[in-house]
Design an enzyme around this catalytic site. Structure first.
Site, short mmCIF file in Angstrom:
data_model
loop_
_atom_site.label_atom_id
_atom_site.label_comp_id
_atom_site.label_asym_id
_atom_site.label_seq_id
_atom_site.Cartn_x
_atom_site.Cartn_y
_atom_site.Cartn_z
N ASP A 125 0.82 -1.21 0.00
CA ASP A 125 0.00 0.00 0.00
C ASP A 125 0.86 1.27 0.00
O ASP A 125 1.97 1.28 0.52
CB ASP A 125 -0.91 -0.01 1.24
CG ASP A 125 -2.03 1.00 1.13
OD1 ASP A 125 -2.35 1.43 0.00
OD2 ASP A 125 -2.60 1.36 2.18
N HIS A 183 2.01 3.09 -9.13
CA HIS A 183 1.77 1.65 -9.29
C HIS A 183 2.94 0.99 -10.03
O HIS A 183 3.33 -0.14 -9.72
CB HIS A 183 0.46 1.41 -10.03
CG HIS A 183 -0.74 1.83 -9.22
ND1 HIS A 183 -0.94 1.42 -7.93
CD2 HIS A 183 -1.78 2.66 -9.50
CE1 HIS A 183 -2.06 1.95 -7.45
NE2 HIS A 183 -2.59 2.72 -8.40
N LEU A 187 11.14 -19.91 -4.30
CA LEU A 187 10.30 -19.02 -3.52
C LEU A 187 8.93 -19.06 -4.17
O LEU A 187 8.81 -18.88 -5.39
CB LEU A 187 10.83 -17.57 -3.57
CG LEU A 187 9.86 -16.51 -3.03
CD1 LEU A 187 9.77 -16.58 -1.51
CD2 LEU A 187 10.30 -15.11 -3.46
C1 IPE Z 1 -5.27 -2.60 0.38
O1 IPE Z 1 -5.02 -1.28 0.08
C2 IPE Z 1 -5.28 -3.43 -0.85
C3 IPE Z 1 -4.02 -3.49 -1.58
C4 IPE Z 1 -2.88 -2.98 -1.23
C5 IPE Z 1 -4.08 -4.23 -2.81
P1 IPE Z 1 -6.20 -0.22 -0.09
O2 IPE Z 1 -5.56 1.08 -0.36
O3 IPE Z 1 -7.20 -0.71 -1.07
O4 IPE Z 1 -6.86 -0.27 1.36
P2 IPE Z 1 -7.73 0.81 2.15
O5 IPE Z 1 -8.78 1.29 1.21
O6 IPE Z 1 -6.78 1.89 2.55
O7 IPE Z 1 -8.24 0.06 3.34
C1 IPE Z 2 -1.75 0.18 -3.22
O1 IPE Z 2 -1.52 1.54 -3.30
C2 IPE Z 2 -2.12 -0.44 -4.54
C3 IPE Z 2 -3.52 -0.86 -4.62
C4 IPE Z 2 -4.41 -0.77 -3.66
C5 IPE Z 2 -3.98 -1.42 -5.86
P1 IPE Z 2 -2.71 2.60 -3.30
O2 IPE Z 2 -3.11 2.87 -4.70
O3 IPE Z 2 -3.81 2.17 -2.40
O4 IPE Z 2 -1.96 3.85 -2.69
P2 IPE Z 2 -2.55 4.92 -1.70
O5 IPE Z 2 -3.06 4.17 -0.50
O6 IPE Z 2 -3.64 5.65 -2.41
O7 IPE Z 2 -1.38 5.78 -1.36
MG MG Z 3 -4.15 2.45 -0.40
#
Ligand code: IPE
Ligand code: IPE
Ligand code: MG
Length: 246
Positions: free
Chosen positions: A31, A48, A142
């Protein structure tokens, strides 16, 4: 090119990792990609892309230090709520990684598995997923589980239905476990969530029962092998009792 110092993550002092007590299974909620990009005035897609690159780096490090299973949360069942363009970017990166799967297996002995509801994937992407899942690893590989279109509740509902379809009468924990996406694998010893959020967001809800949790403010694209070592060193200080006495 070196990033200016204010955009570089703080250096991490080398952690004292006990090489004989490396967790067998590490799970990571990848995240913070969006915030990483926003801090640089870049589009979320750049975050991403950097996050996907970092997954390769961390998977390589896990392989090097002897982790057996690495499970990463890449895309949740709730992430479909995001704008179409962002979803397309993430799916494109997923596809790119799958295309490298054979090479990963050959050169780095990393076997990729995909955890999640795959029924929504069709055509070329589905063919790729099936091909990757059919590959066989060599001794000492792995196992890298990519959780894509994954939701912990959805996984449990699916497992319960599958178990009930196979067996009359009351279900046991083993019946459910046998139907999870991670069936046959050990539960995660350590679950790491970067990005400063203190929640699991539906990740491995069954499997996390006795996992050690580790949270850090570092955003996923900035999370280095040194951060992973720090998490492992912290894990090694924990006392795992599983409800018993130590
Ligand atoms: C959790 O992150 C899912 C992934 C990293 C794939 P999110 O950004 O979707 O989670 P919330 O919305 O902060 O809980
Ligand atoms: C995690 O990063 C990737 C996915 C949830 C797909 P985010 O896109 O949630 O990044 P933030 O939380 O907005 O910084
Ligand atoms: Mg996120």
């Amino acid at each position: 090119m070196l990033r200016p110092f204010w955009k570089r993550p703080a250096a991490v002092p080398p952690a004292a990792v006990d090489k004989d007590k490396i967790p067998a299974h590490i799970a990571i909620i990848m995240d913070g990609n969006g915030r990483w990009a926003a801090a640089r005035n870049l589009p979320r897609s750049a975050g991403h892309r950097e996050g996907a690159r970092n997954f390769r780096r961390i998977a390589g490090h896990c392989k090097d230090i002897g982790v057996k299973y690495l499970t990463v949360y890449a895309f949740s069942t709730e992430n479909w709520k995001r704008p179409r363009e962002e979803v397309d970017t993430i799916m494109g990166l997923f596809r790119e990684y799958l295309q490298e799967a054979a090479e990963e297996l050959k050169t780095h002995n990393i076997q990729i598995r995909v955890l999640g509801d795959l029924t929504i994937f069709h055509g070329e992407l589905r063919r790729l997923i099936d091909e990757v899942q059919a590959m066989n690893h060599r001794e000492g590989a792995l196992i890298a589980n990519l959780a894509v279109n994954y939701g912990g509740r959805a996984e449990l509902v699916r497992a319960a239905n599958a178990a009930a379809a196979q067996k009359q009468g009351p279900l046991t924990e083993r019946d459910i476990e046998a139907q999870l996406y991670t069936a046959g694998q050990p539960e995660p010893d350590l679950i790491i969530r970067p990005s400063g959020e203190y929640r699991l967001s539906g990740f491995l809800l069954w499997q996390c029962a006795y996992s050690e949790l580790y949270f850090t403010d570092v955003l996923w694209p900035d999370f280095t092998p040194e951060h992973l070592d720090a998490a492992i060193a912290a894990y090694q200080q924990r006392s795992r009792r599983y409800g018993g006495l130590s």
